[in-house]
Design a protein around this motif. Structure first.
Motif, mmCIF file in Angstrom:
data_model
loop_
_atom_site.group_PDB
_atom_site.id
_atom_site.type_symbol
_atom_site.label_atom_id
_atom_site.label_comp_id
_atom_site.label_asym_id
_atom_site.label_seq_id
_atom_site.Cartn_x
_atom_site.Cartn_y
_atom_site.Cartn_z
ATOM 1 N N ASN A 111 -52.443 -27.957 19.207
ATOM 2 C CA ASN A 111 -53.506 -28.750 19.820
ATOM 3 C C ASN A 111 -53.217 -28.894 21.307
ATOM 4 N N PHE A 112 -54.171 -29.429 22.044
ATOM 5 C CA PHE A 112 -54.056 -29.472 23.496
ATOM 6 C C PHE A 112 -52.933 -30.389 23.990
ATOM 7 N N ASP A 113 -52.477 -31.315 23.158
ATOM 8 C CA ASP A 113 -51.486 -32.295 23.598
ATOM 9 C C ASP A 113 -50.068 -32.001 23.131
ATOM 10 N N THR A 114 -49.907 -31.405 21.959
ATOM 11 C CA THR A 114 -48.580 -31.100 21.445
ATOM 12 C C THR A 114 -48.110 -29.762 22.007
ATOM 13 N N ASN A 115 -46.867 -29.729 22.494
ATOM 14 C CA ASN A 115 -46.332 -28.492 23.115
ATOM 15 C C ASN A 115 -47.301 -27.957 24.167
ATOM 16 N N ALA A 116 -47.781 -28.868 25.023
ATOM 17 C CA ALA A 116 -48.874 -28.533 25.947
ATOM 18 C C ALA A 116 -48.586 -27.308 26.810
ATOM 19 N N GLY A 117 -47.343 -27.162 27.253
ATOM 20 C CA GLY A 117 -47.024 -26.044 28.124
ATOM 21 C C GLY A 117 -46.166 -24.984 27.475
ATOM 22 N N ALA A 118 -45.985 -25.075 26.151
ATOM 23 C CA ALA A 118 -45.107 -24.128 25.455
ATOM 24 C C ALA A 118 -45.907 -23.259 24.494
ATOM 25 N N ASN A 119 -45.307 -22.153 24.085
ATOM 26 C CA ASN A 119 -45.943 -21.275 23.104
ATOM 27 C C ASN A 119 -45.768 -21.844 21.694
ATOM 28 N N SER A 120 -46.792 -21.694 20.886
ATOM 29 C CA SER A 120 -46.716 -22.061 19.470
ATOM 30 C C SER A 120 -46.965 -20.819 18.631
ATOM 31 N N THR A 121 -46.210 -20.701 17.554
ATOM 32 C CA THR A 121 -46.374 -19.577 16.640
ATOM 33 C C THR A 121 -46.830 -20.113 15.285
ATOM 34 N N ILE A 122 -48.011 -19.698 14.865
ATOM 35 C CA ILE A 122 -48.597 -20.181 13.618
ATOM 36 C C ILE A 122 -48.689 -19.015 12.636
ATOM 37 N N ARG A 123 -48.193 -19.229 11.423
ATOM 38 C CA ARG A 123 -48.241 -18.166 10.417
ATOM 39 C C ARG A 123 -49.633 -18.078 9.788
ATOM 40 N N PRO A 124 -50.153 -16.865 9.634
ATOM 41 C CA PRO A 124 -51.444 -16.706 8.950
ATOM 42 C C PRO A 124 -51.431 -17.312 7.545
ATOM 43 N N SER A 125 -50.322 -17.200 6.843
ATOM 44 C CA SER A 125 -50.249 -17.719 5.477
ATOM 45 C C SER A 125 -50.450 -19.229 5.445
ATOM 46 N N ASP A 126 -49.977 -19.938 6.488
ATOM 47 C CA ASP A 126 -50.167 -21.384 6.551
ATOM 48 C C ASP A 126 -51.636 -21.725 6.793
ATOM 49 N N ILE A 127 -52.296 -20.934 7.627
ATOM 50 C CA ILE A 127 -53.723 -21.136 7.882
ATOM 51 C C ILE A 127 -54.517 -20.887 6.610
ATOM 52 N N VAL A 128 -54.216 -19.785 5.951
ATOM 53 C CA VAL A 128 -54.945 -19.393 4.739
ATOM 54 C C VAL A 128 -54.771 -20.434 3.640
ATOM 55 N N ALA A 129 -53.571 -20.981 3.504
ATOM 56 C CA ALA A 129 -53.327 -21.992 2.468
ATOM 57 C C ALA A 129 -54.239 -23.195 2.664
ATOM 58 N N LEU A 130 -54.429 -23.606 3.901
ATOM 59 C CA LEU A 130 -55.309 -24.743 4.202
ATOM 60 C C LEU A 130 -56.771 -24.383 3.945
ATOM 61 N N LEU A 131 -57.182 -23.213 4.406
ATOM 62 C CA LEU A 131 -58.575 -22.791 4.197
ATOM 63 C C LEU A 131 -58.904 -22.691 2.717
ATOM 64 N N ASN A 132 -57.997 -22.111 1.967
ATOM 65 C CA ASN A 132 -58.235 -21.955 0.521
ATOM 66 C C ASN A 132 -58.275 -23.296 -0.202
ATOM 67 N N ASP A 133 -57.627 -24.303 0.408
ATOM 68 C CA ASP A 133 -57.612 -25.637 -0.173
ATOM 69 C C ASP A 133 -58.834 -26.452 0.267
ATOM 70 N N GLY A 134 -59.700 -25.822 1.071
ATOM 71 C CA GLY A 134 -60.899 -26.508 1.537
ATOM 72 C C GLY A 134 -60.716 -27.319 2.797
ATOM 73 N N THR A 135 -59.598 -27.120 3.503
ATOM 74 C CA THR A 135 -59.306 -27.879 4.718
ATOM 75 C C THR A 135 -59.658 -27.048 5.953
ATOM 76 N N ALA A 136 -60.466 -27.612 6.832
ATOM 77 C CA ALA A 136 -60.821 -26.930 8.077
ATOM 78 C C ALA A 136 -59.592 -26.784 8.965
ATOM 79 N N VAL A 137 -59.508 -25.659 9.668
ATOM 80 C CA VAL A 137 -58.392 -25.397 10.577
ATOM 81 C C VAL A 137 -58.957 -25.150 11.975
#
Length: 266
Positions: free
Chosen positions: A20-46
């Motif tokens: 998000n815009f406030d957490t790790n504002a000036g640093a790189n974040s690495t997000i795994r596709p599997s974590d995104i997919v798990a939320l989407l499949n559970d009905g949670t918006a990402v």
């Protein structure tokens, strides 16, 4: 923000909530596709946010029955280098987001780029691709994925302006053969909502057309003069009279009186 399984970056993943815009504002974040997919499949918006760029390195493939929203909001650019499938959830990519921290945004244009071979599928959902002018940069879209990279009930591409030419010309849309079903200028929310099928390209700016009456027309002295014929100029983006959907007949007013002799202006 990098969306990757880590096989290339070899960096430990961050939680989805950290993008998000406030957490790790000036640093790189690495997000795994599997974590995104798990939320989407559970009905949670990402919704992933980055003050600078978002890069999709590895595919994000939700289940076919997923209906949750997947959105990317970047302060500068979004690079879609691999395919995205949300099942039946809507997908949105917004570059040049004004809510991002300007001090963490690198200089340059806000560009959404589809790499060759990538596709975006939203099933019965919608796809929104929007790039806005941010900082000193322009909002742009580049399609390197061919004629039909989108699969959805509706796809909307919204850009601040059409391509301009000349010494200060700007290429806002690099379509490379993208199939566009509808195109509109002077886009408003109501206009965007009125088009509901296919790939719709919207420009916020609108060109100015000039209507010029046909010159050299003559009439009989003492008769009522009715000049006819005109040419239209100022078309942009490869349009012409037919492609732009211009209909009707040009109407002109003559200077002077109908029974006057000599040259008159329309």
């Amino acid at each position: 923000v990098y969306i990757t399984d880590g096989s290339v970056t070899a960096v430990a993943p961050d939680p989805v909530s950290s993008a998000n815009f406030d957490t790790n504002a000036g640093a790189n974040s690495t997000i795994r596709p599997s974590d995104i997919v798990a939320l989407l499949n559970d009905g949670t918006a990402v919704v992933l946010q980055a003050n600078n760029d978002i890069t999709v390195t590895d595919a994000v493939m939700a289940n076919s029955d997923s209906s949750a929203l997947f959105a990317l909001n970047a302060g500068r650019s979004i690079n879609i280098n691999n395919s995205i499938d949300t099942g039946n959830g809507s997908f949105a990519a917004y570059a040049g987001d004004a809510s991002a921290q300007a001090g963490q945004r690198d200089a340059g244009d806000s560009t959404i780029t589809l790499a060759a071979g990538t596709t975006i599928s939203a099933g019965t959902g919608t796809i929104l691709i929007a790039a806005d002018n941010a900082g000193n940069g322009k909002g742009k879209f580049v399609d390197n994925a061919g004629a039909t990279p989108f699969s959805a009930a509706q796809t909307y591409i919204i850009l601040p302006s059409f391509n301009t030419t000349g010494p200060n010309g700007v290429t806002y849309a690099t379509l490379n053969g993208l199939t566009v079903n509808n195109k509109r200028y002077g886009a408003t929310e109501d206009l965007i909502a009125s088009l509901t099928s296919g790939v719709n390209l919207f420009y916020v700016a609108a060109p100015t057309l000039t209507v010029t009456p046909t010159t050299g027309q003559s009439g009989t002295y003492g008769a009522t003069h009715a000049p006819s014929g005109a040419t239209l100029s100022g078309f942009v983006d490869g349009d012409d009279l037919t492609a732009a959907g211009v209909t009707g007949t040009a109407l002109f007013t003559l200077s002077g009186t109908d029974n006057a002799f000599g040259r008159r202006n329309a």
